[in-house]
Design an enzyme around this catalytic site. Sequence first.
Site, PDB file in Angstrom:
ATOM      1  N   CYS A  17       2.777   1.974   0.436  1.00 17.46           N
ATOM      2  CA  CYS A  17       1.707   0.991   0.498  1.00 17.46           C
ATOM      3  C   CYS A  17       2.135  -0.307   1.161  1.00 17.46           C
ATOM      4  O   CYS A  17       1.306  -1.184   1.400  1.00 17.46           O
ATOM      5  CB  CYS A  17       1.204   0.694  -0.923  1.00 17.46           C
ATOM      6  SG  CYS A  17       0.435   2.119  -1.701  1.00 17.46           S
ATOM      7  N   GLY A  18       3.405  -0.456   1.448  1.00 22.78           N
ATOM      8  CA  GLY A  18       3.868  -1.677   2.090  1.00 22.78           C
ATOM      9  C   GLY A  18       3.431  -1.807   3.526  1.00 22.78           C
ATOM     10  O   GLY A  18       3.584  -2.860   4.135  1.00 22.78           O
TER      11      GLY A  18
END
Length: 273
Positions: free
Chosen positions: A109-110
């Site tokens: 998700c970064g």
Amino acid sequence: MDKIMVLSSEKKTSGCYRLAEGRWTEQKLSLPEEMPLTIFVNGHELVTILCSPSSLNFLVIGYLFSEGLIKAVNDIDILRVCESSRLADVRLKNEVTISTEKRILTSGCGGGMSLGTAMPKINICSELKITPARIFDLIRKMVKSGSAYRLTGGVHTTVLCDHEQILAMGEDIGRHNTLDKVIGNCMMCEINPKDKILMTTGRIASEILKKAVMLEVPMVVSLSSPTDEAVNLARSLGVTLIGYVRGQNMTVYANGQRLEACQKTEILCASKG
């Protein structure tokens, strides 16, 4: 392109134990697959992408386009993808400058990693008009089309649609990868993305919005939320941005004038955000 070769391995399952209603049961389930794919361009290592082992040729082509290394499929001489070796070997017709610094593109998700190629300054102009009812219908079609999600869960889906149907699709553990697969699909199958709708299950970050702009897509729709930077870019570049499409509900963040509202209001039709 003269030659594409894709060598794939078989799907795998995993044993597990599930607790439901106070009882343990042993099950054999499919899991979302993850693999590192290292891309070599003209003999030089470019990047390692953590991805799902499906449509890898589309992923490689879409990634090269997103990073500005190719403008069309014809820029590629040979593309060879070997899943078992986790390698993609690309031979371009023209020489490109490849940095020797090793890069890993994460699926988490970064957010994804870019090579730093500047995005062309594009202002999206489109006569596209669509009703909220059609968006809800297309979202349902996207969810139903996600075979990997139905089988395993834990993956994202991105599709390119016209008013009626899905034209291209990508599934992957990484949000960015799904869009690169859609881009590669469009390039390989000569699908024109202009005046089309991009839909995704994942969050819309600025990198996702930039890829959509490179395709000159006028509308981006998500089951999830956009980031503030994605909203700012959409407003400034003329992209209609819609998030949190759930049931019969949606949130319009930018350029709502392309929506044919059930009850037209001055706020929706005049809003640029």
